[in-house]
Scaffold this active site. Structure first.
Site, PDB file in Angstrom:
ATOM      1  N   ARG A   1      -0.236  12.533  10.420  1.00 28.40           N
ATOM      2  CA  ARG A   1       1.081  13.132  10.679  1.00 28.40           C
ATOM      3  C   ARG A   1       1.285  14.359   9.801  1.00 28.40           C
ATOM      4  O   ARG A   1       0.915  14.325   8.618  1.00 28.40           O
ATOM      5  CB  ARG A   1       2.202  12.132  10.372  1.00 28.40           C
ATOM      6  CG  ARG A   1       2.272  11.068  11.400  1.00 28.40           C
ATOM      7  CD  ARG A   1       3.473  10.164  11.262  1.00 28.40           C
ATOM      8  NE  ARG A   1       3.431   9.265  12.402  1.00 28.40           N
ATOM      9  CZ  ARG A   1       3.787   7.992  12.371  1.00 28.40           C
ATOM     10  NH1 ARG A   1       4.265   7.459  11.273  1.00 28.40           N
ATOM     11  NH2 ARG A   1       3.708   7.268  13.445  1.00 28.40           N
TER      12      ARG A   1
ATOM     13  N   SER B   1       7.320   6.831  13.032  1.00 25.12           N
ATOM     14  CA  SER B   1       7.066   5.553  12.387  1.00 25.12           C
ATOM     15  C   SER B   1       7.876   4.405  12.987  1.00 25.12           C
ATOM     16  O   SER B   1       8.764   4.598  13.810  1.00 25.12           O
ATOM     17  CB  SER B   1       7.358   5.659  10.894  1.00 25.12           C
ATOM     18  OG  SER B   1       8.663   5.227  10.628  1.00 25.12           O
TER      19      SER B   1
ATOM     20  N   ASP C   1       0.799  -1.230   0.000  1.00 20.60           N
ATOM     21  CA  ASP C   1       0.000   0.000   0.000  1.00 20.60           C
ATOM     22  C   ASP C   1       0.832   1.281   0.000  1.00 20.60           C
ATOM     23  O   ASP C   1       0.314   2.349  -0.308  1.00 20.60           O
ATOM     24  CB  ASP C   1      -0.938   0.013   1.224  1.00 20.60           C
ATOM     25  CG  ASP C   1      -0.197  -0.209   2.543  1.00 20.60           C
ATOM     26  OD1 ASP C   1       1.034  -0.318   2.519  1.00 20.60           O
ATOM     27  OD2 ASP C   1      -0.853  -0.291   3.592  1.00 20.60           O
ATOM     28  N   HIS C   2       2.095   1.187   0.337  1.00 27.21           N
ATOM     29  CA  HIS C   2       2.915   2.401   0.449  1.00 27.21           C
ATOM     30  C   HIS C   2       3.590   2.755  -0.875  1.00 27.21           C
ATOM     31  O   HIS C   2       3.425   3.849  -1.389  1.00 27.21           O
ATOM     32  CB  HIS C   2       4.009   2.209   1.509  1.00 27.21           C
ATOM     33  CG  HIS C   2       3.540   2.343   2.924  1.00 27.21           C
ATOM     34  ND1 HIS C   2       2.617   1.513   3.489  1.00 27.21           N
ATOM     35  CD2 HIS C   2       3.880   3.232   3.898  1.00 27.21           C
ATOM     36  CE1 HIS C   2       2.405   1.879   4.758  1.00 27.21           C
ATOM     37  NE2 HIS C   2       3.158   2.919   5.016  1.00 27.21           N
TER      38      HIS C   2
ATOM     39  N   ARG D   1       9.707   2.502  11.064  1.00 29.04           N
ATOM     40  CA  ARG D   1      10.703   2.110  10.055  1.00 29.04           C
ATOM     41  C   ARG D   1      12.047   1.794  10.698  1.00 29.04           C
ATOM     42  O   ARG D   1      12.696   2.644  11.292  1.00 29.04           O
ATOM     43  CB  ARG D   1      10.836   3.192   8.970  1.00 29.04           C
ATOM     44  CG  ARG D   1      11.352   4.523   9.417  1.00 29.04           C
ATOM     45  CD  ARG D   1      11.207   5.572   8.333  1.00 29.04           C
ATOM     46  NE  ARG D   1       9.800   5.895   8.122  1.00 29.04           N
ATOM     47  CZ  ARG D   1       9.339   7.097   7.766  1.00 29.04           C
ATOM     48  NH1 ARG D   1      10.167   8.084   7.540  1.00 29.04           N
ATOM     49  NH2 ARG D   1       8.059   7.317   7.614  1.00 29.04           N
TER      50      ARG D   1
ATOM     51  N   ASP E   1       4.410  -1.426  11.168  1.00 28.62           N
ATOM     52  CA  ASP E   1       3.911  -0.107  10.837  1.00 28.62           C
ATOM     53  C   ASP E   1       3.360   0.474  12.124  1.00 28.62           C
ATOM     54  O   ASP E   1       2.644  -0.211  12.860  1.00 28.62           O
ATOM     55  CB  ASP E   1       2.816  -0.186   9.765  1.00 28.62           C
ATOM     56  CG  ASP E   1       2.515   1.211   9.247  1.00 28.62           C
ATOM     57  OD1 ASP E   1       3.037   1.581   8.189  1.00 28.62           O
ATOM     58  OD2 ASP E   1       1.782   1.952   9.939  1.00 28.62           O
TER      59      ASP E   1
HETATM   60  C1  MIC Z   1       4.353   6.242   8.252  1.00 25.77           C
HETATM   61  O1  MIC Z   1       3.174   6.560   8.359  1.00 25.77           O
HETATM   62  O2  MIC Z   1       5.302   6.979   8.598  1.00 25.77           O
HETATM   63  C2  MIC Z   1       4.682   4.888   7.679  1.00 25.77           C
HETATM   64  C3  MIC Z   1       5.303   5.105   6.357  1.00 25.77           C
HETATM   65  O3  MIC Z   1       3.505   4.141   7.517  1.00 25.77           O
HETATM   66  C4  MIC Z   1       5.633   4.192   8.664  1.00 25.77           C
HETATM   67  C5  MIC Z   1       6.196   2.934   8.185  1.00 25.77           C
HETATM   68  C6  MIC Z   1       7.331   3.122   7.211  1.00 25.77           C
HETATM   69  O4  MIC Z   1       8.138   4.050   7.364  1.00 25.77           O
HETATM   70  O5  MIC Z   1       7.428   2.310   6.307  1.00 25.77           O
HETATM   71  C7  MIC Z   1       5.016   3.900  10.028  1.00 25.77           C
HETATM   72  O6  MIC Z   1       4.126   4.601  10.447  1.00 25.77           O
HETATM   73  O7  MIC Z   1       5.500   3.005  10.735  1.00 25.77           O
HETATM   74 FE1  SF4 Z   2       0.111   4.704   5.143  1.00 28.29          FE
HETATM   75 FE2  SF4 Z   2       1.516   5.362   7.350  1.00 28.29          FE
HETATM   76 FE3  SF4 Z   2      -0.006   7.155   6.097  1.00 28.29          FE
HETATM   77 FE4  SF4 Z   2      -1.163   5.214   7.385  1.00 28.29          FE
HETATM   78  S1  SF4 Z   2       0.107   6.820   8.275  1.00 28.29           S
HETATM   79  S2  SF4 Z   2      -1.716   5.938   5.347  1.00 28.29           S
HETATM   80  S3  SF4 Z   2       0.241   3.510   7.029  1.00 28.29           S
HETATM   81  S4  SF4 Z   2       1.827   6.161   5.280  1.00 28.29           S
END
Ligand code: MIC
Ligand code: SF4
Length: 643
Positions: free
Chosen positions: A379, A535, A64-65, A537, A119
């Protein structure tokens, strides 16, 4: 004294340790989830552990990313994810199916189950009464291998909801209100558990909006009870059999209670650049807006989209802005198409995006220079949208849709009567985009596709007793993982290639960082409070490790990042006396004798001759893992020992 839902689930899954706040415990994990941006690394690590088939009840790999396919990289990663899933007993959700958290809530999350996901918004499933936590990819790999998950027993904060939401006010305003009160580190070490008479007025997707964005408080997770509303939702999804009743006992013994009167809430917004900077929309005023985005794992349910459709129906969006809408799943899209509401959304001038994370993670739809972007996301860290000088406001779908019509930030109560939203008794169920894994015989000989974007995992040696090097960077409070390891359309496709992605570490803070770190043969990072918020990550630990970072020395850490540092052999240390933060200047030569990490640790600033005492929250096991060079070599040694 009675038990909270949190404690009931944890105690039913306890493998080691005892319930007492702060105790380290290990719990059995029933379900795991990964997404593509963290999944490739998680599955490379699972392969390295060497277990042929996952040992969990259910493991799912979502895509999905990384859905912009500007070249071969993301597409290659998807092929790897599909084939590695088939081989190791993992369900694969194909690109186009939707956002991991929305899909998991609809189709697979279960009350009373434990889950970890690579995630940070995995707690979305808390909306259905699952104890769901974000974790690094390596921790998810270990859970798939059957290892229990270690956490410190959290404080359980009961959030007592009373009343019901007024018109135009929605679940997003509940979590924004909590963020207004506790800010971005008020949840560290805590689980927020919702209870009280107001709970029954919230649908499961409403609850999931709240538990999703609870992550922004830094909490371990958030959870709702599983009640009649949960049962009705599961029935509508054709899976009533997954329901179980799960409620806190009358005298649940919460460590703290926060009261929120739903009836007293109003439309709120988090202002740039922090999800904790919350104010009423009416107080912020009618600022001009250049972009509105509706979607993300926080607000992409059918109800959220129906709100957008109802507000947009028969109207045209303001000329000064563009509006994007991304639904959370194909189920949501199918309903909008069948009901004709998709037509209302499209006819108003919306740019329809695919059912994925999209603009939330800078995968397209970056706003124009200096723009104000109003989003239903969770965010708004600086630069995360893809445009460094954009100002992002986080709001409910109601505020976003009203703003899209007027072109200025708008309190939807100005639009008159709120639309009545009706949800279907039965959702369209179509699981044809979930691919089931191969059976054991077929799996054992199935090929795994690895394109050139998948680089081998770097290996790291055990840690020496003395760490030496320069303080390469000194940063302030609330440094996010987006600062440490940026995302966005340019960098995300490198998630499977550590040597390449490491070139972007701290890029927006100091573009010379990666080069300097390499030239110096590594060194230290010094930071303030809540270092690593945001996140899950693990690249925010793995890539600095690759550049030679030995320890991160700060005033305090965010939970998931702290675990990731340990997993990859970077020593997480804090100043015993927070004022010692001031005694280190960038460039100072530092020496830290860590020994076995179990006795007193002193930092010597070789440049100015001062000393500072350092402390940590490591358990003896964490210390062992760090000294071994990280969790991967440690777990391999453990499993070999057991064999
Ligand atoms: C995000 O919202 O920052 C992400 C991208 O979903 C991350 C995961 C990632 O960096 O792949 C998260 O929230 O953990
Ligand atoms: Fe995707 Fe992270 Fe954004 Fe949720 S917060 S939509 S998991 S990138």
């Amino acid at each position: 004294m009675g038990s909270s839902v949190t404690r009931k689930i944890i105690e039913a899954h306890l493998v080691e340790g005892q319930w007492a706040v702060g105790n380290e415990i290990a719990i059995r994990i029933d379900q795991t989830l990964t997404q593509d941006a963290t999944g490739t690394m998680a599955y490379l690590q699972f392969e390295a552990i060497g277990i042929p088939r996952v040992k969990t009840e259910l493991s799912v790999s979502y895509v999905d990313h990384n859905t912009l396919q500007g070249d071969f990289k993301n597409a290659d990663d998807h092929s790897y994810l599909r084939t590695v899933a088939a081989r190791h007993g993992i369900v694969f959700s194909r690109p186009g199916n939707g956002i991991c958290h929305q899909l998991h809530l609809e189709r697979l999350a279960r009350p009373g189950r434990t889950m970890i996901g690579s995630d940070s918004h995995t707690p979305t499933a808390g909306g259905i009464g699952s104890l769901a936590m974000g974790a690094g990819g390596l921790d998810v790999a270990c859970a798939m291998a059957g290892e229990p998950f270690r956490i410190k027993v959290p404080k359980v904060v009961g959030i007592r909801l009373t009343g019901a939401l007024p018109p135009w006010v929605s679940a997003k305003d509940v979590i924004l209100e909590l963020l207004r009160r506790v800010d971005v580190k008020g949840g560290v070490g805590k689980v927020f558990e919702y209870f009280g008479p107001g709970v029954k007025s919230l649908s499961v997707p409403d609850r999931a909006t709240i538990t999703n964005m609870g992550t922004e408080t830094g909490c371990t997770t958030s959870i709702f009870p599983s009640d009649a509303v949960t049962k009705a939702f599961l029935r509508a999804q054709g899976r009533e059999a997954h329901w179980m009743k799960l409620e806190a006992d009358k005298r649940a013994g919460f460590d703290e209670v926060i009261e929120i009167d739903l009836a007293a809430l109003e439309p709120l917004a988090a202002m740039p650049h922090s999800p904790g900077a919350v104010k009423p929309v009416r107080e912020i005023g009618k600022i001009p807006v250049q972009q509105v985005c509706i979607g993300s794992c926080t607000n992409s349910s059918l109800k959220d989209m129906k709100v957008a459709a109802a507000v947009l129906r028969g109207k045209t969006i303001a000329e000064s802005l563009h509006l994007t809408v991304s639904a959370g799943s194909r189920q949501v899209v199918e309903h909008l198409v069948a009901s004709g509401e998709m037509r209302d959304i499209v006819a108003a001038g919306t740019r329809i995006l695919e059912n994925a994370c999209g603009p939330c993670i800078g995968m397209g739809a970056a706003p124009p220079s200096g723009a104000v972007s109003v989003r239903t996301f969770n965010r708004n860290f600086e630069g995360r949208s893809g445009t460094k000088d954009a100002s992002v406001f986080l709001v409910s779908p109601e505020v976003a849709a009203a703003t899209a019509l007027t072109g200025v930030l708008t309190d939807p109560r100005e639009l008159g009567a709120a639309p009545a939203i009706k949800l279907p008794k039965r959702f369209f169920v179509n699981d044809n985009m979930f691919i089931q894994p191969l059976d054991e015989t077929a799996a054992s000989s199935a090929a795994i596709i690895r394109g050139p974007n998948i680089a081998p995992l770097p290996a790291f040696p055990p840690l020496p007793d003395v760490l030496e090097g320069p303080a390469l960077l000194k940063v302030g409070d609330n440094i996010t993982t987006d600062h440490i390891m940026p995302a966005g359309a340019k960098v995300l496709p490198l998630r499977s290639n550590i040597p390449e992605i490491s070139k972007y570490v701290f890029e927006a803070v100091d573009p010379t960082f990666a080069r300097r770190a390499r030239e110096a043969g590594g060194g230290f990072i010094v930071g303030g409070d809540n270092y690593g918020q945001g996140s899950s990550r693990e690249h925010a630990a793995l890539a600095p490790k690759y550049l030679g970072i030995k320890a991160v020395i700060v005033r305090s850490f965010a939970r998931i990042h702290l675990a990731n540092l340990i997993n990859f052999g970077i020593v997480p240390l804090t100043f015993k006396n927070p004022a010692d933060y001031d005694s280190i200047e960038p460039g100072d030569q530092i020496q830290v004798v860590i020994g076995s990490l179990l006795s007193r640790i002193v930092l010597r600033n070789v440049t100015d001759g001062t000393e500072a005492e350092l402390v940590h929250s490591l358990s003896p096991l964490d210390a062992q893992i760090l000294k071994a060079g990280g969790k991967l070599p440690w777990i391999k040694a453990q499993l070999e020992g057991r064999a």
